[in-house]
Design a protein around this motif. Structure first.
Motif, mmCIF file in Angstrom:
data_model
loop_
_atom_site.group_PDB
_atom_site.id
_atom_site.type_symbol
_atom_site.label_atom_id
_atom_site.label_comp_id
_atom_site.label_asym_id
_atom_site.label_seq_id
_atom_site.Cartn_x
_atom_site.Cartn_y
_atom_site.Cartn_z
ATOM 1 N N PRO A 162 0.801 -1.229 0.000
ATOM 2 C CA PRO A 162 0.000 0.000 0.000
ATOM 3 C C PRO A 162 0.830 1.273 0.000
ATOM 4 O O PRO A 162 0.320 2.342 -0.337
ATOM 5 C CB PRO A 162 -0.822 -0.123 1.288
ATOM 6 N N ALA A 163 2.112 1.172 0.339
ATOM 7 C CA ALA A 163 2.959 2.360 0.352
ATOM 8 C C ALA A 163 3.505 2.702 -1.029
ATOM 9 O O ALA A 163 3.778 3.859 -1.329
ATOM 10 C CB ALA A 163 4.117 2.173 1.327
ATOM 11 N N ILE A 193 7.987 -3.063 8.727
ATOM 12 C CA ILE A 193 6.750 -3.833 8.722
ATOM 13 C C ILE A 193 5.677 -3.258 9.634
ATOM 14 O O ILE A 193 4.488 -3.338 9.329
ATOM 15 C CB ILE A 193 7.052 -5.295 9.127
ATOM 16 N N VAL A 194 6.076 -2.671 10.746
ATOM 17 C CA VAL A 194 5.090 -2.158 11.696
ATOM 18 C C VAL A 194 4.080 -1.214 11.047
ATOM 19 O O VAL A 194 2.868 -1.360 11.249
ATOM 20 C CB VAL A 194 5.780 -1.495 12.903
ATOM 21 N N PRO A 195 4.492 -0.228 10.228
ATOM 22 C CA PRO A 195 3.491 0.655 9.610
ATOM 23 C C PRO A 195 2.500 -0.091 8.725
ATOM 24 O O PRO A 195 1.319 0.242 8.687
ATOM 25 C CB PRO A 195 4.343 1.631 8.787
ATOM 26 N N LEU A 196 2.979 -1.112 8.018
ATOM 27 C CA LEU A 196 2.091 -1.889 7.150
ATOM 28 C C LEU A 196 1.074 -2.674 7.967
ATOM 29 O O LEU A 196 -0.123 -2.694 7.649
ATOM 30 C CB LEU A 196 2.929 -2.844 6.303
ATOM 31 N N VAL A 197 1.534 -3.306 9.032
ATOM 32 C CA VAL A 197 0.635 -4.099 9.870
ATOM 33 C C VAL A 197 -0.398 -3.207 10.560
ATOM 34 O O VAL A 197 -1.587 -3.525 10.594
ATOM 35 C CB VAL A 197 1.449 -4.893 10.914
ATOM 36 N N VAL A 198 0.047 -2.077 11.091
ATOM 37 C CA VAL A 198 -0.872 -1.156 11.753
ATOM 38 C C VAL A 198 -1.915 -0.644 10.767
ATOM 39 O O VAL A 198 -3.102 -0.545 11.083
ATOM 40 C CB VAL A 198 -0.094 0.011 12.395
ATOM 41 N N ALA A 199 -1.491 -0.348 9.532
ATOM 42 C CA ALA A 199 -2.442 0.087 8.506
ATOM 43 C C ALA A 199 -3.447 -1.008 8.196
ATOM 44 O O ALA A 199 -4.631 -0.746 7.961
ATOM 45 C CB ALA A 199 -1.686 0.496 7.247
ATOM 46 N N ALA A 200 -2.999 -2.255 8.218
ATOM 47 C CA ALA A 200 -3.891 -3.371 7.902
ATOM 48 C C ALA A 200 -4.971 -3.565 8.963
ATOM 49 O O ALA A 200 -6.040 -4.103 8.671
ATOM 50 C CB ALA A 200 -3.085 -4.655 7.751
ATOM 51 N N PHE A 201 -4.720 -3.118 10.195
ATOM 52 C CA PHE A 201 -5.753 -3.212 11.227
ATOM 53 C C PHE A 201 -6.904 -2.241 10.982
ATOM 54 O O PHE A 201 -7.958 -2.368 11.605
ATOM 55 C CB PHE A 201 -5.153 -2.920 12.617
ATOM 56 N N GLY A 202 -6.708 -1.253 10.123
ATOM 57 C CA GLY A 202 -7.765 -0.282 9.847
ATOM 58 C C GLY A 202 -7.965 0.701 10.993
ATOM 59 O O GLY A 202 -9.087 1.148 11.248
#
Length: 375
Positions: free
Chosen positions: A51-52, A291-300
């Motif tokens: 997504p980035a 990875i943390v920003p991607l995972v946090v974004a995936a939580f919505g």
């Protein structure tokens, strides 16, 4: 059953599937099946993206394309090395997230370089409709539907309908990617894998661990050849070299066993005319900051929930979070409750472990290898 009613039912089914917390493969299989009842197709190709950056991270094929992987690398080069109105990177920024080739070119499908050079000669397709999976300013993937030369082309109603599914597909993809917890982690093969390809896209040099890294990126089942993602990086790197883009291409890919990898691409220069056009690709295990920003974004999470999560990851307690964000302790607790629900955890400790996907925490305290990563 009327076409309009069929579409409404399919839209409702896909929306429900996107909220069901399904594993990614299950969601995509069932969603594309529901879609086919409303908008018939002979083949479909569905990709997830970082997504980035919008770059391809995996692809899956249905219908006549299932298990047809011979041209995946060529597709990546063409899709991300050129641009046209219905390219995925163009639709990601367009007013509508969907488009049809027949419609975009007033019936002249051959006006699309992608159709003329790739889809028609290799597969005999007569038309293509596409939608990117957008949610806010992030794009989580894309879907391409194909019809044969004897079929009716996709009409405006078809394109408007698949555009209406964009957010639901985005939701299903971002939540589905979090359902697979990392399994037993293999030993590190000894640092990053490096590939060099020439101007024709041929692999000319590679490091000792390249084959092992590429094998780890293959998810099996419906997924295509991982070289489609490599091809996408190469194409994007060449656009960067030509001055058409300003950012070196990179993407984060999750392997079949749940590990995260970061792939980088960069055009080489200064090696002489005989080496012009070469691109170097690096594949390495991802570090937590990537990875943390991607995972946090995936939580919505909402913007404020992301702020709270960031402070939790830094070890701040409730009072410290409240003081930093100028909130009451009660409001912080309310945010934490919402975060726990979205992340499917019950405590801060579980939240931290969930965000790291058990990929890093079990290795903390281990000796470092010569590569600079955990042994």
């Amino acid at each position: 059953m009327s076409r309009k009613l069929t579409m409404e039912r399919a839209r409702g089914d896909i929306d429900c599937l996107s909220r069901a917390g399904l594993e990614l493969e299950t969601f995509l299989e069932e969603a594309t099946t529901s879609l086919r009842r409303a908008v018939p197709w002979v083949s479909a190709c569905l990709g997830t993206s970082d997504p980035a950056t919008g770059l391809l991270t995996s692809d899956r094929k249905y219908g006549d394309l299932r298990s047809v992987d011979a041209h995946d690398h060529e597709f990546g080069l063409l899709e991300y090395g050129t641009s046209e109105p219905t390219a995925f990177n163009a639709l990601a920024k367009a007013a509508s997230p969907a488009g049809g080739v027949h419609l975009a070119h007033a019936g002249d499908v051959q006006a699309s370089g992608r159709m003329r050079q790739f889809m028609a000669p290799h597969f005999g397709f007569g038309d293509e409709a596409r939608v990117v999976f957008r949610e806010g300013d992030r794009t989580w993937g894309a879907l391409a539907l194909f019809r044969g030369t004897d079929d009716e082309p996709f009409d405006e109603a078809d394109v408007v309908f698949i555009a209406s599914l964009s957010a639901a597909f985005a939701r299903g993809v971002r939540t589905g990617m979090l359902t697979r917890i990392a399994g037993t982690l293999p030993a590190s093969p000894g640092g990053p894998a490096v590939l060099i390809v020439d101007r024709a896209g041929r692999l000319v040099q590679r490091s000792a661990h390249t084959a092992a890294r590429l094998a780890e990126l293959t998810g099996g089942g419906l997924e295509g050849d991982p070289t489609s993602s490599i091809g996408a990086l190469i194409g994007a790197a060449r656009r960067y070299a030509a001055g058409e883009t300003r950012t070196l291409p990179r993407c984060r890919i999750r392997s079949a066993n749940g590990q995260w990898f970061v792939l980088h691409a960069s055009p080489l220069s200064g090696a002489g005319d005989d080496r012009a056009g070469e691109v170097v690709i690096t594949i390495e295990e991802a570090r937590p900051p990537e990875i943390v920003p991607l995972v946090v974004a995936a939580f919505g999470l909402t913007l404020r929930e992301r702020d709270v999560t960031q402070l939790v990851l830094q070890g701040a307690d409730t009072k410290e979070i409240a003081a930093t964000l100028h909130l009451s302790s009660y409001t912080v607790q309310d945010h934490l409750k919402a975060i726990f629900v979205k992340a499917a955890v019950r405590s801060r400790r579980e939240l931290i472990s969930r965000i790291y996907f058990d990929q890093y925490v079990p290795r903390m305290g281990a000796e470092l290898a010569p590569s600079g990563w955990f042994a």
